[in-house]
Design a protein around this motif. Structure first.
Motif, PDB file in Angstrom:
ATOM      1  N   UNK A   1       7.636  15.545  -2.965  1.00  0.00           N
ATOM      2  CA  UNK A   1       7.182  14.348  -2.803  1.00  0.00           C
ATOM      3  C   UNK A   1       7.640  13.404  -1.733  1.00  0.00           C
ATOM      4  N   UNK A   2       6.782  12.840  -1.012  1.00  0.00           N
ATOM      5  CA  UNK A   2       7.086  11.665  -0.063  1.00  0.00           C
ATOM      6  C   UNK A   2       6.213  10.936  -0.087  1.00  0.00           C
ATOM      7  N   UNK A   3       6.585   9.641  -0.082  1.00  0.00           N
ATOM      8  CA  UNK A   3       5.872   8.234  -0.147  1.00  0.00           C
ATOM      9  C   UNK A   3       5.664   7.321   1.079  1.00  0.00           C
ATOM     10  N   UNK A   4       4.399   7.169   1.335  1.00  0.00           N
ATOM     11  CA  UNK A   4       4.313   6.306   2.710  1.00  0.00           C
ATOM     12  C   UNK A   4       4.448   4.667   2.139  1.00  0.00           C
ATOM     13  N   UNK A   5       5.059   3.901   2.471  1.00  0.00           N
ATOM     14  CA  UNK A   5       5.368   2.645   1.958  1.00  0.00           C
ATOM     15  C   UNK A   5       4.818   1.560   3.134  1.00  0.00           C
ATOM     16  N   UNK A   6       3.598   0.872   2.876  1.00  0.00           N
ATOM     17  CA  UNK A   6       3.469  -0.381   3.373  1.00  0.00           C
ATOM     18  C   UNK A   6       3.634  -1.510   2.439  1.00  0.00           C
ATOM     19  N   UNK A   7       4.848  -2.283   2.621  1.00  0.00           N
ATOM     20  CA  UNK A   7       5.115  -3.210   1.523  1.00  0.00           C
ATOM     21  C   UNK A   7       4.623  -4.586   1.994  1.00  0.00           C
TER      22      UNK A   7
ATOM     23  N   UNK B   1       0.775  -1.104  -0.025  1.00  0.00           N
ATOM     24  CA  UNK B   1      -0.074  -0.033   0.123  1.00  0.00           C
ATOM     25  C   UNK B   1       0.992   1.205  -0.156  1.00  0.00           C
ATOM     26  N   UNK B   2       0.874   1.887  -0.956  1.00  0.00           N
ATOM     27  CA  UNK B   2       1.675   3.278  -1.203  1.00  0.00           C
ATOM     28  C   UNK B   2       0.844   4.435  -1.432  1.00  0.00           C
ATOM     29  N   UNK B   3       1.088   5.474  -0.646  1.00  0.00           N
ATOM     30  CA  UNK B   3       0.419   6.593  -0.610  1.00  0.00           C
ATOM     31  C   UNK B   3       1.514   7.634  -0.794  1.00  0.00           C
TER      32      UNK B   3
END
Length: 131
Positions: free
Chosen positions: A116-122, A105-107
């Protein structure tokens, strides 16, 4: 070879450093007052740093108008939805959300300066420290 830091030229490194410390869990490893106001920001592993500075001041990229896939700063995040809400309350803006077949899940967001910043739940952890 091991990555020590990634550096970017920004408009206001002092305010940006304070925001990343307060809201993204980074710490100031080293800073230079005056001149380019260089700040080295470290994550909680102590193994990776982001260097931000204002030099040359007339050549700061227009991050806010760049496609986030050209350059973004990605963070491991166990709850991207919750963190998105938290960051929007402190000046960040939403860009896009992606769910990948492997369960990731990437936001994608933008900080208050447009980076740009990405929040990564792999779905499948990629970092050794997460294994």
């Amino acid at each position: 070879m091991k990555i020590e830091h990634f550096a970017i030229n920004v408009k206001d490194p002092i305010a940006m450093a304070a925001w990343y410390v307060a809201h993204m869990g980074l710490t100031i490893v080293r800073k230079q007052d005056g001149g380019a106001n260089t700040h080295f920001l470290g994550d909680d592993s102590g193994d990776v740093m982001l260097e931000i500075y204002n030099n040359p001041p007339d050549q700061v990229p227009d991050y806010a108008n760049m496609n986030p896939l050209l350059v973004h700063l990605a963070f491991v995040c166990e709850n991207p939805i919750e963190k998105r809400t938290e960051l929007e309350a402190v000046g960040a803006s939403f860009a896009e959300e992606v769910h990948i077949k492997d369960g990731s899940h990437l936001v994608m967001m933008r900080d208050p300066w447009g980076l740009a910043i990405q929040l990564c739940k792999r779905g499948n952890k990629m970092l050794r420290c997460q294994q």
